[in-house]
Scaffold this motif. Sequence first.
Motif, mmCIF file in Angstrom:
data_model
loop_
_atom_site.group_PDB
_atom_site.id
_atom_site.type_symbol
_atom_site.label_atom_id
_atom_site.label_comp_id
_atom_site.label_asym_id
_atom_site.label_seq_id
_atom_site.Cartn_x
_atom_site.Cartn_y
_atom_site.Cartn_z
ATOM 1 N N ASP A 353 0.802 -1.229 0.000
ATOM 2 C CA ASP A 353 0.000 0.000 0.000
ATOM 3 C C ASP A 353 0.831 1.274 0.000
ATOM 4 O O ASP A 353 0.342 2.342 -0.378
ATOM 5 C CB ASP A 353 -0.981 0.017 1.178
ATOM 6 C CG ASP A 353 -0.307 -0.192 2.525
ATOM 7 O OD1 ASP A 353 0.939 -0.121 2.581
ATOM 8 O OD2 ASP A 353 -1.020 -0.424 3.513
ATOM 9 N N GLU A 357 -0.889 4.760 -1.351
ATOM 10 C CA GLU A 357 -1.642 5.446 -0.308
ATOM 11 C C GLU A 357 -1.030 6.784 0.078
ATOM 12 O O GLU A 357 0.186 6.922 0.147
ATOM 13 C CB GLU A 357 -1.764 4.565 0.940
ATOM 14 C CG GLU A 357 -2.785 3.459 0.793
ATOM 15 C CD GLU A 357 -3.047 2.749 2.106
ATOM 16 O OE1 GLU A 357 -2.258 2.939 3.056
ATOM 17 O OE2 GLU A 357 -4.032 2.008 2.191
ATOM 18 N N ARG A 359 -1.826 9.946 3.089
ATOM 19 C CA ARG A 359 -2.575 10.278 4.292
ATOM 20 C C ARG A 359 -3.761 11.172 3.940
ATOM 21 O O ARG A 359 -3.653 12.085 3.130
ATOM 22 C CB ARG A 359 -1.657 10.975 5.299
ATOM 23 C CG ARG A 359 -2.205 11.063 6.703
ATOM 24 C CD ARG A 359 -1.172 11.650 7.647
ATOM 25 N NE ARG A 359 -0.026 10.754 7.835
ATOM 26 C CZ ARG A 359 1.174 11.002 7.369
ATOM 27 N NH1 ARG A 359 1.406 12.116 6.677
ATOM 28 N NH2 ARG A 359 2.163 10.157 7.579
ATOM 29 N N ASP A 360 -4.916 10.863 4.537
ATOM 30 C CA ASP A 360 -6.157 11.633 4.343
ATOM 31 C C ASP A 360 -6.680 11.545 2.908
ATOM 32 O O ASP A 360 -7.443 12.409 2.460
ATOM 33 C CB ASP A 360 -5.952 13.117 4.718
ATOM 34 C CG ASP A 360 -5.524 13.294 6.163
ATOM 35 O OD1 ASP A 360 -5.991 12.500 7.006
ATOM 36 O OD2 ASP A 360 -4.730 14.207 6.447
ATOM 37 N N GLU A 361 -6.288 10.481 2.187
ATOM 38 C CA GLU A 361 -6.806 10.293 0.832
ATOM 39 C C GLU A 361 -7.560 8.975 0.776
ATOM 40 O O GLU A 361 -7.110 7.961 1.310
ATOM 41 C CB GLU A 361 -5.659 10.279 -0.177
ATOM 42 C CG GLU A 361 -6.112 10.062 -1.613
ATOM 43 C CD GLU A 361 -4.947 10.000 -2.585
ATOM 44 O OE1 GLU A 361 -4.722 10.980 -3.311
ATOM 45 O OE2 GLU A 361 -4.258 8.948 -2.601
ATOM 46 N N ASP A 362 -8.715 8.969 0.142
ATOM 47 C CA ASP A 362 -9.500 7.760 0.003
ATOM 48 C C ASP A 362 -8.720 6.733 -0.820
ATOM 49 O O ASP A 362 -8.097 7.067 -1.827
ATOM 50 C CB ASP A 362 -10.833 8.085 -0.685
ATOM 51 C CG ASP A 362 -11.727 6.864 -0.782
ATOM 52 O OD1 ASP A 362 -12.364 6.523 0.223
ATOM 53 O OD2 ASP A 362 -11.770 6.253 -1.877
ATOM 54 N N ILE A 363 -8.763 5.453 -0.412
ATOM 55 C CA ILE A 363 -7.975 4.429 -1.080
ATOM 56 C C ILE A 363 -8.412 4.236 -2.524
ATOM 57 O O ILE A 363 -7.596 3.920 -3.401
ATOM 58 C CB ILE A 363 -8.052 3.091 -0.295
ATOM 59 C CG1 ILE A 363 -7.106 2.051 -0.911
ATOM 60 C CG2 ILE A 363 -9.485 2.594 -0.246
ATOM 61 C CD1 ILE A 363 -5.672 2.452 -0.940
ATOM 62 N N ASP A 364 -9.698 4.424 -2.802
ATOM 63 C CA ASP A 364 -10.155 4.295 -4.191
ATOM 64 C C ASP A 364 -9.509 5.353 -5.077
ATOM 65 O O ASP A 364 -9.128 5.076 -6.222
ATOM 66 C CB ASP A 364 -11.683 4.410 -4.267
ATOM 67 C CG ASP A 364 -12.383 3.211 -3.643
ATOM 68 O OD1 ASP A 364 -11.766 2.118 -3.651
ATOM 69 O OD2 ASP A 364 -13.511 3.354 -3.158
ATOM 70 N N HIS A 365 -9.356 6.560 -4.543
ATOM 71 C CA HIS A 365 -8.699 7.616 -5.313
ATOM 72 C C HIS A 365 -7.224 7.275 -5.508
ATOM 73 O O HIS A 365 -6.654 7.526 -6.578
ATOM 74 C CB HIS A 365 -8.839 8.951 -4.588
ATOM 75 C CG HIS A 365 -8.206 10.100 -5.304
ATOM 76 N ND1 HIS A 365 -8.645 10.552 -6.533
ATOM 77 C CD2 HIS A 365 -7.133 10.873 -4.981
ATOM 78 C CE1 HIS A 365 -7.880 11.565 -6.930
ATOM 79 N NE2 HIS A 365 -6.962 11.774 -6.005
ATOM 80 N N SER A 366 -6.597 6.683 -4.480
ATOM 81 C CA SER A 366 -5.198 6.288 -4.590
ATOM 82 C C SER A 366 -5.010 5.250 -5.690
ATOM 83 O O SER A 366 -4.072 5.323 -6.495
ATOM 84 C CB SER A 366 -4.703 5.727 -3.255
ATOM 85 O OG SER A 366 -4.836 6.675 -2.220
ATOM 86 N N ASP A 368 -6.991 4.803 -8.217
ATOM 87 C CA ASP A 368 -7.274 5.446 -9.507
ATOM 88 C C ASP A 368 -6.023 6.110 -10.070
ATOM 89 O O ASP A 368 -5.816 6.133 -11.290
ATOM 90 C CB ASP A 368 -8.387 6.485 -9.355
ATOM 91 C CG ASP A 368 -9.760 5.844 -9.172
ATOM 92 O OD1 ASP A 368 -9.893 4.653 -9.497
ATOM 93 O OD2 ASP A 368 -10.685 6.541 -8.702
#
Length: 420
Positions: A353, A357, A359-366, A368
């Motif tokens: 990850d 990944e 910090r403070d970012e949604d995993i789906d956005h990561s 993407d």
Amino acid sequence: MVRWFQSFHRPPRPGRAESGGAPEQDLVAPSRLAALRTALAGIGTTLDEGVTCAELTREAVRQVGGAAAVLRVDGEGAARYEAVRGDPALLPGVPWALAAARETSGPEKARSLIPYSSAGRARPALCVSLTTGEHPYGGLVCAREREAFTEEEAVFLSLLAERAASHIRHAREHERVSGMVGNLQRALLAEPGRPHPNLDVAIRYLPVGQSALVGGDWCETVRLHFGRTLLVVGDVMGHGLEAAVDMTAYRSSLRYIASADLPPHRVLRRLDDSASAEPDRRPATCLIARVDPNRGQVTLASAGHLPPAVIDGQGRISLLPVPVGPPLGTGLGGYEPATYQLDPTQTLVLFTDGLVEHRDEDIDHSLDRLAGVAVAATAGVEDVIDTVLARLDARHAEDDVAVLAAQLHDRVPGGDGEHA
């Protein structure tokens, strides 16, 4: 006991006691204690021995003027000055300092007179031992133009030297322990096994920060029968040496379990049982891919890990859905396989990850962002990893990063594609 030297000694100047004030040499006077406290606070601000020596000589010159240096003697008896502060021409020659340092090592040497001449006249010089306990680190040598050093100044400088010696000891101990940890980490970072010749594999590992060589992220390849290869990526909770120790335990268990040629989801179940039986073992996520070039298939199973990516013949990245089971070490089991077709035009990418990944970012956005990376259609596994790491700025990742890329290719003539 203070041991000190100077080239000539003069009678002490009348103290303030004669006029009713406190004695001039009284180190318990509040003003002197405050000055001493301030001076000591400026020495040993880092775990760098060279910086500590520079702080010592700087403070010595600030307190008594003139020039100051640290005398160093190596294992073969060669001596030199280091961390020189002030006018070097004021300092006595190194032979004088060596003689003074030898005298300071005597059990009853409180003070001694060693002649020192410069520019045709005697100049005051002083040497105090740079020692803590039974650990000598050299001496502090001070010199100035005219005025002889007082006993109060010698006491003051010796306290500074003791402070510096204590921090030098800590710095050397820190360096020794860091070296041991580094060697242990290198030993823990064992090379993964070799895949079959029908599979190109590249692996890259980037520990977070500069203080560790290896953490809890790992990659592994295990040869199976009939030309198949097991590809594994795992991530132990935490960082540093403790996570690395548990990482090696998972890797060792994996190699043993994989020898039974079980399907990926059953390998995970056995790993989970083994880890949950040890209460001190840290949990870990893990993704296993069994690549079968003869059938053009990859079978995947996940223990709380992010899904793998596949790069098609046009360099486009997509994620392969995999049923996600609990992390290893929970004892819950419940892992399921997923099988996909894989051909030589595609590249399979497994990663931890830390690659995606923030910090403070949604995993789906990561994820993407990973899917949005464009890779050259003809890129080999090394180029694929280089591109992905560069586009996602993995060198500045917030967590450890491990990446494994694999491509099928035609069987090597004479290779061992059919049997392990």
